[in-house]
Scaffold this motif. Sequence first.
Motif, PDB file in Angstrom:
ATOM      1  N   LEU A  86     -23.335  14.024   4.917  1.00  0.00           N
ATOM      2  CA  LEU A  86     -22.014  14.121   4.296  1.00  0.00           C
ATOM      3  C   LEU A  86     -22.083  13.837   2.798  1.00  0.00           C
ATOM      4  O   LEU A  86     -21.470  14.546   1.991  1.00  0.00           O
ATOM      5  N   LEU A  87     -22.826  12.832   2.434  1.00  0.00           N
ATOM      6  CA  LEU A  87     -22.973  12.450   1.031  1.00  0.00           C
ATOM      7  C   LEU A  87     -23.474  13.623   0.192  1.00  0.00           C
ATOM      8  O   LEU A  87     -22.923  13.920  -0.869  1.00  0.00           O
ATOM      9  N   HIS A  88     -24.480  14.317   0.700  1.00  0.00           N
ATOM     10  CA  HIS A  88     -25.043  15.435  -0.059  1.00  0.00           C
ATOM     11  C   HIS A  88     -24.181  16.685   0.002  1.00  0.00           C
ATOM     12  O   HIS A  88     -24.028  17.381  -0.996  1.00  0.00           O
ATOM     13  N   LYS A  89     -23.570  16.955   1.165  1.00  0.00           N
ATOM     14  CA  LYS A  89     -22.769  18.166   1.307  1.00  0.00           C
ATOM     15  C   LYS A  89     -21.431  18.075   0.581  1.00  0.00           C
ATOM     16  O   LYS A  89     -20.989  19.044  -0.028  1.00  0.00           O
ATOM     17  N   ALA A  90     -20.756  16.940   0.680  1.00  0.00           N
ATOM     18  CA  ALA A  90     -19.384  16.847   0.179  1.00  0.00           C
ATOM     19  C   ALA A  90     -19.239  16.078  -1.134  1.00  0.00           C
ATOM     20  O   ALA A  90     -18.241  16.251  -1.830  1.00  0.00           O
ATOM     21  N   PHE A  91     -20.219  15.244  -1.478  1.00  0.00           N
ATOM     22  CA  PHE A  91     -20.059  14.384  -2.645  1.00  0.00           C
ATOM     23  C   PHE A  91     -21.199  14.506  -3.649  1.00  0.00           C
ATOM     24  O   PHE A  91     -21.379  13.643  -4.503  1.00  0.00           O
ATOM     25  N   SER A  92     -21.971  15.576  -3.553  1.00  0.00           N
ATOM     26  CA  SER A  92     -23.094  15.832  -4.462  1.00  0.00           C
ATOM     27  C   SER A  92     -24.010  14.619  -4.604  1.00  0.00           C
ATOM     28  O   SER A  92     -24.547  14.355  -5.679  1.00  0.00           O
ATOM     29  N   GLY A  93     -24.144  13.855  -3.540  1.00  0.00           N
ATOM     30  CA  GLY A  93     -25.033  12.698  -3.538  1.00  0.00           C
ATOM     31  C   GLY A  93     -24.444  11.442  -4.155  1.00  0.00           C
ATOM     32  O   GLY A  93     -25.124  10.425  -4.251  1.00  0.00           O
ATOM     33  N   SER A  94     -23.180  11.476  -4.570  1.00  0.00           N
ATOM     34  CA  SER A  94     -22.568  10.327  -5.232  1.00  0.00           C
ATOM     35  C   SER A  94     -21.976   9.335  -4.218  1.00  0.00           C
ATOM     36  O   SER A  94     -20.953   9.610  -3.588  1.00  0.00           O
ATOM     37  N   TYR A  96     -20.656   6.543  -5.056  1.00  0.00           N
ATOM     38  CA  TYR A  96     -19.405   6.079  -5.669  1.00  0.00           C
ATOM     39  C   TYR A  96     -18.235   6.962  -5.238  1.00  0.00           C
ATOM     40  O   TYR A  96     -17.201   6.469  -4.787  1.00  0.00           O
ATOM     41  N   ASN A  97     -18.397   8.288  -5.341  1.00  0.00           N
ATOM     42  CA  ASN A  97     -17.318   9.203  -4.962  1.00  0.00           C
ATOM     43  C   ASN A  97     -17.001   9.106  -3.477  1.00  0.00           C
ATOM     44  O   ASN A  97     -15.836   9.206  -3.080  1.00  0.00           O
ATOM     45  N   LEU A  98     -18.013   8.901  -2.659  1.00  0.00           N
ATOM     46  CA  LEU A  98     -17.794   8.731  -1.223  1.00  0.00           C
ATOM     47  C   LEU A  98     -16.944   7.490  -0.945  1.00  0.00           C
ATOM     48  O   LEU A  98     -15.969   7.553  -0.194  1.00  0.00           O
ATOM     49  N   VAL A  99     -17.287   6.379  -1.578  1.00  0.00           N
ATOM     50  CA  VAL A  99     -16.549   5.126  -1.359  1.00  0.00           C
ATOM     51  C   VAL A  99     -15.128   5.243  -1.893  1.00  0.00           C
ATOM     52  O   VAL A  99     -14.174   4.817  -1.234  1.00  0.00           O
ATOM     53  N   VAL A 100     -14.968   5.835  -3.062  1.00  0.00           N
ATOM     54  CA  VAL A 100     -13.625   6.012  -3.635  1.00  0.00           C
ATOM     55  C   VAL A 100     -12.750   6.828  -2.699  1.00  0.00           C
ATOM     56  O   VAL A 100     -11.603   6.485  -2.419  1.00  0.00           O
ATOM     57  N   ARG A 101     -13.287   7.913  -2.164  1.00  0.00           N
ATOM     58  CA  ARG A 101     -12.522   8.763  -1.245  1.00  0.00           C
ATOM     59  C   ARG A 101     -12.242   8.023   0.054  1.00  0.00           C
ATOM     60  O   ARG A 101     -11.145   8.089   0.594  1.00  0.00           O
ATOM     61  N   ALA A 102     -13.214   7.282   0.560  1.00  0.00           N
ATOM     62  CA  ALA A 102     -13.038   6.547   1.815  1.00  0.00           C
ATOM     63  C   ALA A 102     -11.973   5.465   1.676  1.00  0.00           C
ATOM     64  O   ALA A 102     -11.211   5.213   2.608  1.00  0.00           O
ATOM     65  N   LEU A 103     -11.881   4.854   0.518  1.00  0.00           N
ATOM     66  CA  LEU A 103     -10.911   3.780   0.304  1.00  0.00           C
ATOM     67  C   LEU A 103      -9.606   4.284  -0.299  1.00  0.00           C
ATOM     68  O   LEU A 103      -8.680   3.503  -0.504  1.00  0.00           O
ATOM     69  N   GLY A 104      -9.518   5.585  -0.548  1.00  0.00           N
ATOM     70  CA  GLY A 104      -8.332   6.158  -1.161  1.00  0.00           C
ATOM     71  C   GLY A 104      -7.055   5.908  -0.378  1.00  0.00           C
ATOM     72  O   GLY A 104      -5.980   5.779  -0.954  1.00  0.00           O
TER      73      GLY A 104
END
Length: 127
Positions: A86-94, A96-104
Amino acid sequence: MQKSKAVPTTTELNLLNILWKIQPASVKRVHEKLTETQSVGYTTVLKMLQIMHDKGLVVRDESQRAHLYKAYDSEVHTQNSIIKDLLHKAFSGSKYNLVVRALGDGASKEEINGIRKLLDNLEQKQS
């Protein structure tokens, strides 16, 4: 023995969640647990477990009349594989962006405190 490289589908993950709790288990036992929450045929469960065996997601003990299945990888290993995918497919390996979206959508006070402790521990390890 090499770990499975396959990332499970949602249906496969449902079956793995059952196996992690009751493994090793026969098709009949997996079917019984699955039908507690959804309507699905026995042959569908059998076919899914056969496919999962072919993909390397489960191992099968054929020494008894009723074959017994268990997950090839641990729950934690599988979760890590899904997160990396998921990190690589949806968040370009970021991360930070994964956590921000998860906690949004917000988090409970307990979750925030747990995350804060985790971050403090990670920071201490880097020092």
